[in-house]
Design a protein around this motif. Structure first.
Motif, PDB file in Angstrom:
ATOM      1  N   HIS B  43     -66.120   5.134  -8.472  1.00  0.00           N
ATOM      2  CA  HIS B  43     -64.864   5.281  -9.211  1.00  0.00           C
ATOM      3  C   HIS B  43     -64.680   4.122 -10.162  1.00  0.00           C
ATOM      4  O   HIS B  43     -65.179   3.023  -9.928  1.00  0.00           O
ATOM      5  CB  HIS B  43     -63.668   5.285  -8.244  1.00  0.00           C
ATOM      6  CG  HIS B  43     -63.722   6.374  -7.228  1.00  0.00           C
ATOM      7  ND1 HIS B  43     -63.550   7.692  -7.551  1.00  0.00           N
ATOM      8  CD2 HIS B  43     -63.945   6.340  -5.893  1.00  0.00           C
ATOM      9  CE1 HIS B  43     -63.661   8.425  -6.455  1.00  0.00           C
ATOM     10  NE2 HIS B  43     -63.912   7.638  -5.438  1.00  0.00           N
ATOM     11  N   ARG B  44     -63.933   4.376 -11.226  1.00  0.00           N
ATOM     12  CA  ARG B  44     -63.431   3.263 -12.034  1.00  0.00           C
ATOM     13  C   ARG B  44     -62.484   2.450 -11.155  1.00  0.00           C
ATOM     14  O   ARG B  44     -61.617   3.018 -10.490  1.00  0.00           O
ATOM     15  CB  ARG B  44     -62.682   3.793 -13.258  1.00  0.00           C
ATOM     16  CG  ARG B  44     -63.579   4.500 -14.258  1.00  0.00           C
ATOM     17  CD  ARG B  44     -62.748   5.110 -15.387  1.00  0.00           C
ATOM     18  NE  ARG B  44     -63.607   5.746 -16.376  1.00  0.00           N
ATOM     19  CZ  ARG B  44     -64.103   6.974 -16.252  1.00  0.00           C
ATOM     20  NH1 ARG B  44     -63.796   7.712 -15.189  1.00  0.00           N
ATOM     21  NH2 ARG B  44     -64.890   7.466 -17.182  1.00  0.00           N
ATOM     22  N   VAL B  47     -58.661   2.998 -11.258  1.00  0.00           N
ATOM     23  CA  VAL B  47     -58.229   4.295 -10.731  1.00  0.00           C
ATOM     24  C   VAL B  47     -58.239   4.256  -9.205  1.00  0.00           C
ATOM     25  O   VAL B  47     -57.282   4.667  -8.543  1.00  0.00           O
ATOM     26  CB  VAL B  47     -59.136   5.430 -11.261  1.00  0.00           C
ATOM     27  CG1 VAL B  47     -58.746   6.757 -10.627  1.00  0.00           C
ATOM     28  CG2 VAL B  47     -59.049   5.515 -12.777  1.00  0.00           C
ATOM     29  N   TYR B  48     -59.309   3.721  -8.644  1.00  0.00           N
ATOM     30  CA  TYR B  48     -59.394   3.613  -7.191  1.00  0.00           C
ATOM     31  C   TYR B  48     -58.246   2.768  -6.639  1.00  0.00           C
ATOM     32  O   TYR B  48     -57.604   3.125  -5.643  1.00  0.00           O
ATOM     33  CB  TYR B  48     -60.739   3.008  -6.790  1.00  0.00           C
ATOM     34  CG  TYR B  48     -60.977   3.036  -5.303  1.00  0.00           C
ATOM     35  CD1 TYR B  48     -61.444   4.186  -4.679  1.00  0.00           C
ATOM     36  CD2 TYR B  48     -60.701   1.926  -4.515  1.00  0.00           C
ATOM     37  CE1 TYR B  48     -61.646   4.233  -3.316  1.00  0.00           C
ATOM     38  CE2 TYR B  48     -60.891   1.959  -3.142  1.00  0.00           C
ATOM     39  CZ  TYR B  48     -61.367   3.110  -2.548  1.00  0.00           C
ATOM     40  OH  TYR B  48     -61.555   3.157  -1.188  1.00  0.00           O
ATOM     41  N   ARG B  50     -55.336   2.294  -7.913  1.00  0.00           N
ATOM     42  CA  ARG B  50     -54.067   3.025  -8.019  1.00  0.00           C
ATOM     43  C   ARG B  50     -53.908   3.986  -6.836  1.00  0.00           C
ATOM     44  O   ARG B  50     -52.819   4.122  -6.267  1.00  0.00           O
ATOM     45  CB  ARG B  50     -54.006   3.798  -9.353  1.00  0.00           C
ATOM     46  CG  ARG B  50     -52.705   4.535  -9.589  1.00  0.00           C
ATOM     47  CD  ARG B  50     -51.570   3.555  -9.809  1.00  0.00           C
ATOM     48  NE  ARG B  50     -50.277   4.112  -9.458  1.00  0.00           N
ATOM     49  CZ  ARG B  50     -49.499   4.795 -10.277  1.00  0.00           C
ATOM     50  NH1 ARG B  50     -49.865   4.973 -11.535  1.00  0.00           N
ATOM     51  NH2 ARG B  50     -48.342   5.271  -9.876  1.00  0.00           N
ATOM     52  N   ILE B  51     -55.016   4.648  -6.464  1.00  0.00           N
ATOM     53  CA  ILE B  51     -54.945   5.588  -5.343  1.00  0.00           C
ATOM     54  C   ILE B  51     -54.732   4.831  -4.023  1.00  0.00           C
ATOM     55  O   ILE B  51     -53.973   5.273  -3.157  1.00  0.00           O
ATOM     56  CB  ILE B  51     -56.214   6.467  -5.286  1.00  0.00           C
ATOM     57  CG1 ILE B  51     -56.398   7.241  -6.602  1.00  0.00           C
ATOM     58  CG2 ILE B  51     -56.165   7.430  -4.101  1.00  0.00           C
ATOM     59  CD1 ILE B  51     -55.256   8.147  -6.992  1.00  0.00           C
ATOM     60  N   GLN B  52     -55.368   3.662  -3.908  1.00  0.00           N
ATOM     61  CA  GLN B  52     -55.103   2.813  -2.729  1.00  0.00           C
ATOM     62  C   GLN B  52     -53.612   2.503  -2.609  1.00  0.00           C
ATOM     63  O   GLN B  52     -53.009   2.632  -1.544  1.00  0.00           O
ATOM     64  CB  GLN B  52     -55.840   1.478  -2.853  1.00  0.00           C
ATOM     65  CG  GLN B  52     -57.328   1.524  -2.583  1.00  0.00           C
ATOM     66  CD  GLN B  52     -57.929   0.126  -2.644  1.00  0.00           C
ATOM     67  OE1 GLN B  52     -57.657  -0.636  -3.578  1.00  0.00           O
ATOM     68  NE2 GLN B  52     -58.749  -0.207  -1.667  1.00  0.00           N
ATOM     69  N   GLU B  54     -51.080   4.119  -3.990  1.00  0.00           N
ATOM     70  CA  GLU B  54     -50.309   5.332  -3.704  1.00  0.00           C
ATOM     71  C   GLU B  54     -50.383   5.689  -2.218  1.00  0.00           C
ATOM     72  O   GLU B  54     -49.385   6.059  -1.614  1.00  0.00           O
ATOM     73  CB  GLU B  54     -50.826   6.502  -4.538  1.00  0.00           C
ATOM     74  CG  GLU B  54     -50.473   6.427  -6.012  1.00  0.00           C
ATOM     75  CD  GLU B  54     -48.974   6.437  -6.253  1.00  0.00           C
ATOM     76  OE1 GLU B  54     -48.262   7.211  -5.586  1.00  0.00           O
ATOM     77  OE2 GLU B  54     -48.521   5.661  -7.103  1.00  0.00           O
ATOM     78  N   ASN B  55     -51.571   5.593  -1.639  1.00  0.00           N
ATOM     79  CA  ASN B  55     -51.716   5.924  -0.220  1.00  0.00           C
ATOM     80  C   ASN B  55     -50.889   4.986   0.645  1.00  0.00           C
ATOM     81  O   ASN B  55     -50.248   5.414   1.601  1.00  0.00           O
ATOM     82  CB  ASN B  55     -53.190   5.859   0.197  1.00  0.00           C
ATOM     83  CG  ASN B  55     -53.974   7.092  -0.226  1.00  0.00           C
ATOM     84  OD1 ASN B  55     -53.398   8.080  -0.666  1.00  0.00           O
ATOM     85  ND2 ASN B  55     -55.287   7.025  -0.097  1.00  0.00           N
ATOM     86  N   ARG B  56     -50.909   3.699   0.300  1.00  0.00           N
ATOM     87  CA  ARG B  56     -50.135   2.739   1.110  1.00  0.00           C
ATOM     88  C   ARG B  56     -48.647   3.041   1.004  1.00  0.00           C
ATOM     89  O   ARG B  56     -47.900   2.947   1.986  1.00  0.00           O
ATOM     90  CB  ARG B  56     -50.433   1.310   0.658  1.00  0.00           C
ATOM     91  CG  ARG B  56     -51.864   0.876   0.975  1.00  0.00           C
ATOM     92  CD  ARG B  56     -52.060  -0.622   0.727  1.00  0.00           C
ATOM     93  NE  ARG B  56     -53.454  -0.997   0.904  1.00  0.00           N
ATOM     94  CZ  ARG B  56     -54.237  -1.437  -0.079  1.00  0.00           C
ATOM     95  NH1 ARG B  56     -53.754  -1.585  -1.311  1.00  0.00           N
ATOM     96  NH2 ARG B  56     -55.494  -1.736   0.150  1.00  0.00           N
ATOM     97  N   GLN B  57     -48.211   3.434  -0.203  1.00  0.00           N
ATOM     98  CA  GLN B  57     -46.781   3.728  -0.378  1.00  0.00           C
ATOM     99  C   GLN B  57     -46.390   5.044   0.289  1.00  0.00           C
ATOM    100  O   GLN B  57     -45.212   5.280   0.537  1.00  0.00           O
ATOM    101  CB  GLN B  57     -46.446   3.796  -1.873  1.00  0.00           C
ATOM    102  CG  GLN B  57     -46.485   2.441  -2.545  1.00  0.00           C
ATOM    103  CD  GLN B  57     -46.235   2.525  -4.038  1.00  0.00           C
ATOM    104  OE1 GLN B  57     -46.058   3.610  -4.587  1.00  0.00           O
ATOM    105  NE2 GLN B  57     -46.217   1.382  -4.705  1.00  0.00           N
ATOM    106  N   ALA B  58     -47.381   5.910   0.545  1.00  0.00           N
ATOM    107  CA  ALA B  58     -47.076   7.215   1.137  1.00  0.00           C
ATOM    108  C   ALA B  58     -46.908   7.132   2.652  1.00  0.00           C
ATOM    109  O   ALA B  58     -46.448   8.091   3.268  1.00  0.00           O
ATOM    110  CB  ALA B  58     -48.184   8.214   0.795  1.00  0.00           C
TER     111      ALA B  58
END
Lengths: 155, 82
Positions: B43-44, B47-48, B50-52, B54-58
């Motif tokens: 992954h760039r 981008v990776y 950002r997903i990390q 997002e997952n932590r915030q979810a």
């Protein structure tokens, strides 16, 4: 992996339980060989349908139970029909095609506004036959990590 | 960090089965070609990350109440929901 101790299957007594751990079965367990971004060391998760709160599912780490997220089947969202998972991604969990797959999106809740959003850029693909899963990060940067759930469901 | 100097067309090899080739560095951007086994996610980084994030915030916190799940569908009921 880490030294943090993990509490046994007790829900906090102050908060109503979203699901009953007694109903959890082997078939609810999904292995994520790569972990999830942000939780790379966690590879074993429960995916449990929340009977009292359809159509939500719960994704919960069996290794760190505080790591619990709400998820939703992507096919319930209008945007779902536009999202294609590339073969090179789903082959990572030994899927030949998507007929044995379920695709979920992780939800996020703004605790002040109570607004829900879904991360449609990085869906969870589950191999329902082998019970393995993988969080795909799609190339298409038009797909939002905070897709609004207002009027987002297929009718 | 290991630092290597490479020209366009040259590559580096990581382990037994990952090769990264500099394809083009004629503009301000560098184009890389990556050969790796298909089971290695690539992954760039931004981008990776950002997903990390997002997952932590979810991850559900104690402030999330089951009622919030019910409230979501007051205006937008999905099929099969009473």
């Amino acid at each position: 992996m880490n030294t943090q101790s993990v509490e046994c299957n007790q829900q906090s007594s102050e908060q109503p339980a979203l699901f009953n751990m007694d109903n959890v079965q082997e078939q609810n367990i999904v292995q994520f060989p790569f972990g999830l971004p942000g939780f790379e060391m966690l590879t074993k998760f429960l995916i449990v349908e929340l009977d009292d709160y359809p159509p939500f599912y719960m994704l919960q780490s069996l290794e760190e139970q505080e790591v619990t997220m709400l998820i939703l089947n992507l096919k319930l969202l209008k945007v779902g029909k536009d999202i294609q998972i590339p073969r090179k991604e789903y082959s990572k969990i030994h899927l030949q095609d998507m007929t044995d797959a379920e695709v979920y999106v992780i939800l996020k809740i703004n605790s002040e506004t109570h607004q829900f959003t879904a991360n449609i850029r990085a869906p969870l693909v589950i191999n329902t036959r082998e019970r393995t899963g993988f969080q795909v990060i799609l190339e298409n940067d038009q797909l939002s990590v905070e897709h609004s759930l207002v009027n987002a469901f297929v009718s | 960090m290991l630092v290597l100097t490479r020209k366009s067309g040259e590559s580096i090899r990581i382990g037994n089965n990952i090769t990264i080739t500099v394809l083009d560095n004629s503009s301000s951007q560098i184009k890389l070609g990556i050969q790796a086994p298909t089971d290695i996610p690539i992954h760039r980084s931004e981008v990776y990350e950002r997903i990390q994030q997002e997952n932590r915030q979810a991850v559900l916190s104690g402030t999330v109440q089951p009622q919030m799940l019910k409230d979501l569908f007051k205006t937008d009921p999905p099929p099969g929901t009473p």
